[in-house]
Write an enzyme that holds these catalytic residues in place. Structure first.
Site, PDB file in Angstrom:
ATOM      1  N   GLU A   1     -17.315  12.105  72.481  1.00  0.00           N
ATOM      2  CA  GLU A   1     -17.900  11.620  71.467  1.00  0.00           C
ATOM      3  C   GLU A   1     -17.843  10.260  70.950  1.00  0.00           C
ATOM      4  O   GLU A   1     -19.087   8.994  70.688  1.00  0.00           O
ATOM      5  CB  GLU A   1     -17.100  12.314  70.231  1.00  0.00           C
ATOM      6  CG  GLU A   1     -18.429  12.206  68.971  1.00  0.00           C
ATOM      7  CD  GLU A   1     -19.172  12.068  68.881  1.00  0.00           C
ATOM      8  OE1 GLU A   1     -20.455  12.707  69.817  1.00  0.00           O
ATOM      9  OE2 GLU A   1     -20.315  12.292  67.902  1.00  0.00           O
TER      10      GLU A   1
ATOM     11  N   LYS B   1     -33.768  12.666  65.605  1.00  0.00           N
ATOM     12  CA  LYS B   1     -32.978  13.514  64.699  1.00  0.00           C
ATOM     13  C   LYS B   1     -32.356  14.409  65.420  1.00  0.00           C
ATOM     14  O   LYS B   1     -32.031  15.031  65.928  1.00  0.00           O
ATOM     15  CB  LYS B   1     -32.430  12.880  63.648  1.00  0.00           C
ATOM     16  CG  LYS B   1     -31.630  14.155  62.758  1.00  0.00           C
ATOM     17  CD  LYS B   1     -30.368  13.114  62.638  1.00  0.00           C
ATOM     18  CE  LYS B   1     -29.047  13.747  61.856  1.00  0.00           C
ATOM     19  NZ  LYS B   1     -27.799  13.914  62.344  1.00  0.00           N
TER      20      LYS B   1
ATOM     21  N   CYS C   1     -41.134  14.108  65.139  1.00  0.00           N
ATOM     22  CA  CYS C   1     -41.773  14.207  64.387  1.00  0.00           C
ATOM     23  C   CYS C   1     -41.720  14.512  62.812  1.00  0.00           C
ATOM     24  O   CYS C   1     -41.276  15.825  63.051  1.00  0.00           O
ATOM     25  CB  CYS C   1     -43.747  14.577  64.713  1.00  0.00           C
ATOM     26  SG  CYS C   1     -44.082  13.989  66.353  1.00  0.00           S
TER      27      CYS C   1
ATOM     28  N   GLU D   1     -25.104   4.580  71.517  1.00  0.00           N
ATOM     29  CA  GLU D   1     -26.519   5.662  70.454  1.00  0.00           C
ATOM     30  C   GLU D   1     -26.536   4.223  69.835  1.00  0.00           C
ATOM     31  O   GLU D   1     -27.659   3.699  69.324  1.00  0.00           O
ATOM     32  CB  GLU D   1     -25.299   6.758  69.372  1.00  0.00           C
ATOM     33  CG  GLU D   1     -26.300   7.913  70.555  1.00  0.00           C
ATOM     34  CD  GLU D   1     -25.654   8.852  69.536  1.00  0.00           C
ATOM     35  OE1 GLU D   1     -26.640   9.951  69.532  1.00  0.00           O
ATOM     36  OE2 GLU D   1     -24.675   9.066  68.938  1.00  0.00           O
TER      37      GLU D   1
ATOM     38  N   ARG E   1     -35.603  11.563  60.368  1.00  0.00           N
ATOM     39  CA  ARG E   1     -35.662  12.114  62.023  1.00  0.00           C
ATOM     40  C   ARG E   1     -36.008  11.242  62.781  1.00  0.00           C
ATOM     41  O   ARG E   1     -36.012  11.419  64.579  1.00  0.00           O
ATOM     42  CB  ARG E   1     -36.883  12.955  61.661  1.00  0.00           C
ATOM     43  CG  ARG E   1     -36.605  14.276  60.898  1.00  0.00           C
ATOM     44  CD  ARG E   1     -37.420  14.389  60.353  1.00  0.00           C
ATOM     45  NE  ARG E   1     -37.947  15.716  61.274  1.00  0.00           N
ATOM     46  CZ  ARG E   1     -37.873  16.801  61.670  1.00  0.00           C
ATOM     47  NH1 ARG E   1     -37.189  17.387  61.105  1.00  0.00           N
ATOM     48  NH2 ARG E   1     -38.400  17.370  62.451  1.00  0.00           N
TER      49      ARG E   1
ATOM     50  N   LYS F   1     -21.497   7.461  70.584  1.00  0.00           N
ATOM     51  CA  LYS F   1     -21.376   7.136  69.566  1.00  0.00           C
ATOM     52  C   LYS F   1     -21.877   5.661  69.528  1.00  0.00           C
ATOM     53  O   LYS F   1     -22.141   4.928  68.974  1.00  0.00           O
ATOM     54  CB  LYS F   1     -19.864   7.273  68.698  1.00  0.00           C
ATOM     55  CG  LYS F   1     -19.993   8.270  67.070  1.00  0.00           C
ATOM     56  CD  LYS F   1     -20.749   8.713  66.657  1.00  0.00           C
ATOM     57  CE  LYS F   1     -21.902   9.632  67.389  1.00  0.00           C
ATOM     58  NZ  LYS F   1     -21.916  10.633  67.288  1.00  0.00           N
TER      59      LYS F   1
ATOM     60  N   ASN G   1     -47.089  18.318  65.019  1.00  0.00           N
ATOM     61  CA  ASN G   1     -45.968  18.718  66.104  1.00  0.00           C
ATOM     62  C   ASN G   1     -45.528  19.291  66.949  1.00  0.00           C
ATOM     63  O   ASN G   1     -46.188  19.798  66.830  1.00  0.00           O
ATOM     64  CB  ASN G   1     -44.694  18.761  64.411  1.00  0.00           C
ATOM     65  CG  ASN G   1     -43.676  17.534  63.726  1.00  0.00           C
ATOM     66  OD1 ASN G   1     -45.246  16.688  63.439  1.00  0.00           O
ATOM     67  ND2 ASN G   1     -43.337  18.067  62.810  1.00  0.00           N
ATOM     68  N   GLY G   2     -44.574  18.543  68.252  1.00  0.00           N
ATOM     69  CA  GLY G   2     -45.181  19.471  69.024  1.00  0.00           C
ATOM     70  C   GLY G   2     -45.355  18.838  70.444  1.00  0.00           C
ATOM     71  O   GLY G   2     -45.827  17.762  70.266  1.00  0.00           O
TER      72      GLY G   2
ATOM     73  N   HIS H   1      -9.193   8.174  89.950  1.00  0.00           N
ATOM     74  CA  HIS H   1     -10.495   8.519  91.238  1.00  0.00           C
ATOM     75  C   HIS H   1     -11.302   8.419  91.261  1.00  0.00           C
ATOM     76  O   HIS H   1     -11.893   8.101  91.047  1.00  0.00           O
ATOM     77  CB  HIS H   1     -10.426   9.916  90.692  1.00  0.00           C
ATOM     78  CG  HIS H   1      -8.872  10.794  90.931  1.00  0.00           C
ATOM     79  ND1 HIS H   1      -8.872  11.111  92.127  1.00  0.00           N
ATOM     80  CD2 HIS H   1      -8.484  10.828  89.808  1.00  0.00           C
ATOM     81  CE1 HIS H   1      -7.460  12.098  91.720  1.00  0.00           C
ATOM     82  NE2 HIS H   1      -7.333  11.931  90.869  1.00  0.00           N
TER      83      HIS H   1
ATOM     84  N   TRP I   1     -43.489  10.488  66.455  1.00  0.00           N
ATOM     85  CA  TRP I   1     -41.835  10.125  67.688  1.00  0.00           C
ATOM     86  C   TRP I   1     -43.117  10.715  68.929  1.00  0.00           C
ATOM     87  O   TRP I   1     -43.622  11.943  69.514  1.00  0.00           O
ATOM     88  CB  TRP I   1     -41.172  11.165  67.788  1.00  0.00           C
ATOM     89  CG  TRP I   1     -40.235  10.603  68.202  1.00  0.00           C
ATOM     90  CD1 TRP I   1     -39.282   9.140  68.496  1.00  0.00           C
ATOM     91  CD2 TRP I   1     -39.613  10.999  69.839  1.00  0.00           C
ATOM     92  NE1 TRP I   1     -38.309   9.460  68.906  1.00  0.00           N
ATOM     93  CE2 TRP I   1     -38.700  10.274  69.959  1.00  0.00           C
ATOM     94  CE3 TRP I   1     -40.112  12.028  70.723  1.00  0.00           C
ATOM     95  CZ2 TRP I   1     -37.766   9.960  71.356  1.00  0.00           C
ATOM     96  CZ3 TRP I   1     -39.167  12.054  71.808  1.00  0.00           C
ATOM     97  CH2 TRP I   1     -38.403  10.919  71.880  1.00  0.00           C
TER      98      TRP I   1
HETATM   99  N1  HGA Z   1     -47.109  15.695  70.626  1.00  0.00           N
HETATM  100  C1  HGA Z   1     -47.410  14.691  70.363  1.00  0.00           C
HETATM  101  C2  HGA Z   1     -46.595  14.580  68.380  1.00  0.00           C
HETATM  102  C3  HGA Z   1     -45.266  14.372  68.984  1.00  0.00           C
HETATM  103  C4  HGA Z   1     -43.879  15.195  68.351  1.00  0.00           C
HETATM  104  O1  HGA Z   1     -44.378  16.298  67.795  1.00  0.00           O
HETATM  105  N2  HGA Z   1     -42.815  14.644  68.394  1.00  0.00           N
HETATM  106  O2  HGA Z   1     -41.245  15.070  68.385  1.00  0.00           O
HETATM  107  C5  HGA Z   1     -47.568  13.111  70.580  1.00  0.00           C
HETATM  108  O3  HGA Z   1     -47.314  12.686  71.262  1.00  0.00           O
HETATM  109  O4  HGA Z   1     -48.612  12.951  69.153  1.00  0.00           O
END
Ligand code: HGA
Length: 610
Positions: free
Chosen positions: A483, A605, A2, A490, A27, A487, A99-100, A506, A74
């Site tokens: 790596e 990111k 986020c 991803e 990000r 890559k 965020n969080g 093996h 996110w």
């Molecule tokens: N928990 C919040 C924010 C998610 C977040 O920080 N993502 O990196 C949500 O789900 O909206």
């Protein structure tokens, strides 16, 4: 993950918010939104998908204001829907971005439901908006209401809040997620990442854990966790706008792959200038700490973990110190046998990778106080929590798949190895001069590897239709095979696995048939003959081989064995040079498959949640 941006100014801040969110796109996110306070009302626009879609909607609704906040989400709690996108609003009065993760959101939700609040989303975030509103309704001003609310939250947050009751200010808080305040002339900003506001200001205050802040147009006041006003240092960010823009490249990943000679040259500049491995480059007390340690423990995730795995070969062989490497998310939950004589080395491009941060905290809680962070973002959380730091100078890395951060981490780890070796009596003056010479030539060798791109483009066309691939390497090149596989996974979504070549028989040899391309990293080192035998094992089962080697290895092409050679063997730094072709292979395979190279699906990111 986020991203947050907010602004209070004398001008229309909506373009500032939109530009900031676009700069945060790298990000990784799934939805975006902004909220403004205008004409004594809170207005909001949110969309799933790209910022550009949300921008178009804001344009259509004639959004203009001098106070606003924006967010790229996110999702962690609640699906990817417009209703779950931020900002969240309480009672039509207060808007918040977060965020969080709020760990006690369920208890808070129960309590707020009992207080008469209703919920529109499935997010953990919405409780914060209602909680602040609840305290505001009890007569507290916006800042005090925020300070009361955050005391009741468990978990991690960076928050920015605006309210129509208080249209002359914005407030914010930080715990466990990065947040900074940008200082302008008659305008101020908040952002989770300096890149979001760099075209408005470079003067920033990094908020510390537990801080809250209040921003008006003219003033910024910061308060510590106890609520006392506290002066915080103002930093001038050196993030360059050019590093945030694509220039002539098609993708940031392509740009960043090609920036590697410069990024490496910048990272080693101070060492080359001094012509010596000097421990002071890691911090004031580095010499005492380095002399005293008896072992090294590296903690990292993803690509940084592979940098750590490579470094283990160097640290044990060159510095003669035992070295363990752990995935941070495993280490933090393992019952570790602490060794206070161990140097804890964390590696994180962003300096905010949550699992790495938590692993560091855990190591410290066990009495392991000798800590070094290798990081690309100055003043980020992990270096600040570490006693020593070495900053790679890769510049902003925007592509989700790490490239220049990886090779500069390897350089940093090599410098660490040589510095430790010198202090532990394993590197005499002649050997030091040799290592310095190898470093000096490294940017040129990396450039030569980049010149292989046309040959790799030809290979990637054969790769693009494949469903699976195997990567093999031995010794210090095994982590480069890991790596390379990462890559490819991803960004092209081709399933790829890496094995030490000696492990083939093996188990994984059972997978080999004509449909399984096998990439081999096989430079001319002491394991070359062993790798050649492993290649024969694959050929005998009809597998098609793609071999990256160097001129000195005398590998020849044959039926089903394709060979690309780097110009010469560069000795101990060979893994860094061999990282380049595997990056290019992944990039061009993804391009041929038409995937979104810079924003691969489901990935972010900076991984700031668990
Ligand atoms: N928990 C919040 C924010 C998610 C977040 O920080 N993502 O990196 C949500 O789900 O909206």
């Amino acid at each position: 993950m986020c991203g947050i941006v907010g602004a209070i100014a004398d001008r229309d801040v909506v373009p500032v918010l939109i530009e900031g969110l676009k700069r945060l796109e790298y990000r990784g996110y799934d939805s975006a939104g902004i909220a403004i306070v205008a004409e004594e009302a809170v207005r909001r626009v949110r969309r799933t998908g790209r910022v550009a879609e949300m921008e178009a909607a804001a344009g259509a609704e004639d959004f203009h204001a001098s106070l606003g906040i924006g967010h790229t989400r996110w999702a962690t709690h609640g699906g990817v829907t417009e209703g779950n996108a931020h900002p969240h609003i309480s009672h039509g009065e207060l808007a918040l971005v977060h965020n969080g993760i709020i760990e006690n959101h369920e208890q808070q939700r129960e309590r707020l439901l009992a207080l008469g609040y209703t919920f529109e989303s499935q997010t953990d975030t919405e409780v914060i908006a209602h909680l602040i509103h609840h305290y505001q309704s009890q007569g507290h001003d916006l800042l005090v209401a925020l300070q009361h609310a955050v005391k009741e939250l468990d978990g991690a947050y960076a928050i920015a809040v605006i309210s129509k009751r208080d249209p002359q200010r914005m407030v914010c808080a930080r715990m466990g997620c990065p947040l900074l305040v940008g200082l302008g002339e008659g305008e101020n900003f908040v952002a989770s990442d300096v890149s979001a506001i760099v075209s408005a200001t470079r003067r920033v205050i990094f908020l510390e854990e537990g801080d809250t802040a209040e921003l008006t147009r003219e003033q910024v006041r910061v308060f510590d966790a106890s609520g006392a006003e506290i002066p915080r240092d103002v930093h001038v960010s050196d993030v360059s706008l050019a590093s945030l823009e694509l220039g002539p490249y098609r993708h940031f990943m392509q740009k960043e792959i090609h920036e590697q000679p410069r990024a490496i040259a910048d990272t080693i500049e101070a060492i080359i200038d001094r012509n010596s491995f000097v421990s002071a480059m890691f911090g004031e007390n580095a010499e005492d700490i380095f002399r005293d340690i008896e072992a090294v423990q590296i903690l990292a995730c993803g690509t940084s973990y592979y940098a750590g795995l490579t470094a283990r070969y160097w640290i044990e062989a060159i510095a003669g110190l035992p070295c363990a490497v752990d995935i941070a998310s495993e280490y933090r939950y393992r019952q570790v046998v602490a060794n206070p004589k161990q140097l804890i080395v964390t590696i994180s491009q962003s300096g905010e990778t949550l699992d790495t941060m938590e692993a560091l905290k855990y190591a410290k809680s066990l009495g392991q106080q000798r800590t070094l962070s290798i990081c690309n973002v100055p003043e980020s959380a992990i270096p600040r929590a570490s006693e020593l730091v070495f900053y790679t100078r890769a510049g902003a890395e925007i592509g989700v798949a790490s490239t220049k951060a990886f090779t500069t981490q390897l350089v940093a780890l090599f410098v660490l190895t040589c510095t430790l070796a010198k202090l532990h009596g394993r590197l005499d003056a002649e050997q030091e001069a040799e290592m310095l010479e190898a470093l000096r030539h490294l940017p040129g060798s990396v450039q030569h590897a980049l010149n292989l791109e046309p040959q790799i483009v030809a290979w990637s066309e054969r790769f693009a239709p494949k469903q699976h691939a195997l990567f093999l390497g031995r010794g210090v090149h095994y982590p480069i095979a890991l790596e390379g596989a990462l890559k490819l996974k991803e960004i092209s979504y081709i399933h790829a696995e890496a094995y030490p070549a000696g492990e083939l028989k093996h188990g994984p040899l059972a997978l080999v048939d004509a449909a399984m391309p096998v990439v081999v990293i096989a430079p001319n080192d002491k394991l070359l003959e062993k790798v050649k035998s492993n290649i024969q094992e694959v050929r005998a089962r009809g597998g098609e081989m793609f071999v990256f080697t160097d001129q000195d290895s005398h590998f020849s092409e044959s039926e089903g064995v394709h060979v690309i050679r780097t110009p010469r063997h560069v000795g101990v730094l060979s893994p860094i040079v061999h990282a380049i072709p595997v990056q290019l292979l992944a990039y061009h395979a993804a391009l041929a498959r038409g995937t979104d190279v810079d924003k691969p699906r489901n990935l972010a990111k900076s991984v700031t949640v668990e």
